[in-house]
Design a protein around this motif. Structure first.
Motif, short mmCIF file in Angstrom:
data_model
loop_
_atom_site.label_atom_id
_atom_site.label_comp_id
_atom_site.label_asym_id
_atom_site.label_seq_id
_atom_site.Cartn_x
_atom_site.Cartn_y
_atom_site.Cartn_z
N GLU A 34 0.85 -1.20 0.00
CA GLU A 34 0.00 0.00 0.00
C GLU A 34 0.88 1.24 0.00
N LYS A 35 0.45 2.26 -0.72
CA LYS A 35 1.19 3.52 -0.77
C LYS A 35 0.82 4.37 0.43
N VAL A 36 1.82 4.92 1.10
CA VAL A 36 1.60 5.83 2.23
C VAL A 36 1.34 7.21 1.66
N SER A 37 0.25 7.84 2.09
CA SER A 37 -0.14 9.14 1.53
C SER A 37 0.44 10.33 2.29
N GLY A 38 0.94 10.10 3.51
CA GLY A 38 1.49 11.21 4.27
C GLY A 38 2.15 10.72 5.54
N GLU A 39 2.90 11.62 6.15
CA GLU A 39 3.60 11.30 7.39
C GLU A 39 3.28 12.39 8.40
#
Length: 56
Positions: free
Chosen positions: A38-43
């Motif tokens: 899954e792609k992480v959209s933010g931190e």
């Protein structure tokens, strides 16, 4: 999101802590993406005191 107990009092404190923890969050992001595909959209960092979120 990573929860932190550091106590920042000024804007400069958050900037310093953001720089300090950026490598750690990058590792978390990489690990999550590799494990889940899954792609992480933010931190973000969540500082318990004074209840503040800092987004990257």
């Amino acid at each position: 999101m990573d929860y932190k107990t550091d106590r920042a009092k000024r804007k400069e404190d958050y900037e310093r802590l953001q720089a300090f923890y950026s490598t750690q969050l990058s590792f978390y992001k990489q690990a999550w993406e590799e494990l889940t595909k899954e792609k992480v959209s933010g931190e973000s960092l969540y500082f318990l005191e004074p209840n503040t979120i800092v987004h990257f």
